[in-house]
Design an enzyme around this catalytic site. Structure first.
Site, PDB file in Angstrom:
ATOM      1  CG  ASN A  98      -1.483  -0.852   1.171  1.00  0.00           C
ATOM      2  OD1 ASN A  98      -2.360  -1.484  -0.215  1.00  0.00           O
ATOM      3  ND2 ASN A  98      -2.471  -1.347   2.375  1.00  0.00           N
ATOM      4  CE1 TYR A 148      -6.622  -0.675   3.354  1.00  0.00           C
ATOM      5  CE2 TYR A 148      -7.942   0.330   4.421  1.00  0.00           C
ATOM      6  CZ  TYR A 148      -7.541  -0.215   2.975  1.00  0.00           C
ATOM      7  OH  TYR A 148      -8.472  -0.120   1.887  1.00  0.00           O
ATOM      8  CE  LYS A 152      -5.530   2.085  -0.575  1.00  0.00           C
ATOM      9  NZ  LYS A 152      -4.989   1.225  -1.358  1.00  0.00           N
TER      10      LYS A 152
END
Length: 317
Positions: A98, A148, A152
């Site tokens: 990511n 996460y 991102k």
């Protein structure tokens, strides 16, 4: 013919994006992924049976930038759409794909195809907690609640600061065919299908509010972002614009599935649900910049999800 490279073209979002772009009469879709044959690849002329190797078989989480740049220069895409990403897994893997992957892709595009437009798929997880009743605008502070969202966000910052003709589509909670079991809608659909008559399905707490958007609407937004005259804003929210109580989503999906048992909630649910109890997108900027608004309902998305769910064992979600 426009040549559009879709990275992560076999994934949950990448597959409908590639299919949507392939339906355009003036587009040749180039498929990118970690290698290996892909079933039922689609090209600019529509569906094609058989097996096809990716046009670009790389893992952007680990491929050297110079190798990726040379490959891009050879393919000569007019646009690159990055649907590759990880939603769960160890922090090192999330960061590699990511964050590092997005940054490496920016450097490779700048070196190999600097005139190409880059469309990056971001995530609502980059925002973190929202204020109930206040839709999130792109100018809202980014305060991700977990690894996460942080990875991102790092990818978004790399794209926004790259100097490329680029846009990040910050996708809220996508729902539709192919939803993974790592997300609640996919797990619920599988559990409803597998549950014996009268048996309950057990979940964590379903009291959070989320903005659910059909994956087909996400694919439409990507197609518009690829073709729109530039420059575009650096970040655009892609969601339904409406908060939905997750408990209501579960009930609507149960109705579509014909599930008549009990949905039993216990515990706190996922870590993110506990940290982010409410989120919804302000999608007015996407409407003005792209002419995009969602056209499918949540029931449309849930129906597509359930119809595509293969029977599986286990009912604990």
């Amino acid at each position: 013919m426009r040549r559009i490279l879709v990275l992560g073209a076999r994934g949950y979002l990448g597959a409908p994006v590639a299919a949507r772009l392939a339906a355009e009469p003036d587009v040749t879709v180039l498929y990118g992924g970690r290698g290996g044959p892909r079933e039922g690849a689609r090209g600019a002329q529509g569906a094609r049976g058989g097996r096809r190797m990716p046009d670009l078989g790389v893992d952007i989480g680990s491929v050297p930038v110079d190798v990726l740049a040379a490959a891009l220069a050879g393919l000569r895409p007019d646009a690159v759409v990055n649907c590759a990403g990880l939603a769960s897994g160890p922090a090192s893997a999330l960061a590699a794909v990511n964050a590092r992957g997005a940054a490496a892709l920016c450097e490779a595009v700048a070196a190999g195809v600097p005139a190409a437009r880059l469309v990056q798929l971001g995530s609502a997880g980059e925002y973190g907690p929202g204020v109930p009743g206040t839709p999130l605008r792109e100018s809202a502070p980014a305060r991700p609640a977990g690894v996460y969202g942080a990875t991102k966000l790092a990818g978004t910052l790399a794209v926004a600061g790259s100097g490329l003709d680029a846009v990040v589509l910050r996708v809220f909670n996508p729902v539709g065919a192919g939803a993974p079991l790592s997300g609640l809608p996919g797990r619920l659909a599988a559990a409803f299908r597998a549950a014996p008559p009268g048996a309950p399905v057990r979940t964590g707490d379903l009291g959070a509010y989320r903005d659910f958007v059909d994956v087909a609407d996400v694919a439409d937004a990507v197609a518009l972002a690829v073709a729109a005259p530039g420059p575009l804003p650096p970040v655009l929210n892609i969601g339904s614009g409406e908060p939905t109580l997750v408990r209501d989503l579960a009930g609507r999906l149960a109705g579509i599935a014909g599930f008549t048992g009990r949905i039993e909630e216990s515990g706190t649910g996922s870590e993110r649900s506990a940290a982010v109890s409410w989120t919804a997108a302000d999608i007015s900027l996407a409407a003005s910049a792209l002419g995009w608004r969602p056209t499918r309902t949540l029931d449309d998305a849930l129906r597509s999800l359930y119809e595509a769910t293969a029977p599986t064992a286990g009912a604990r979600v």
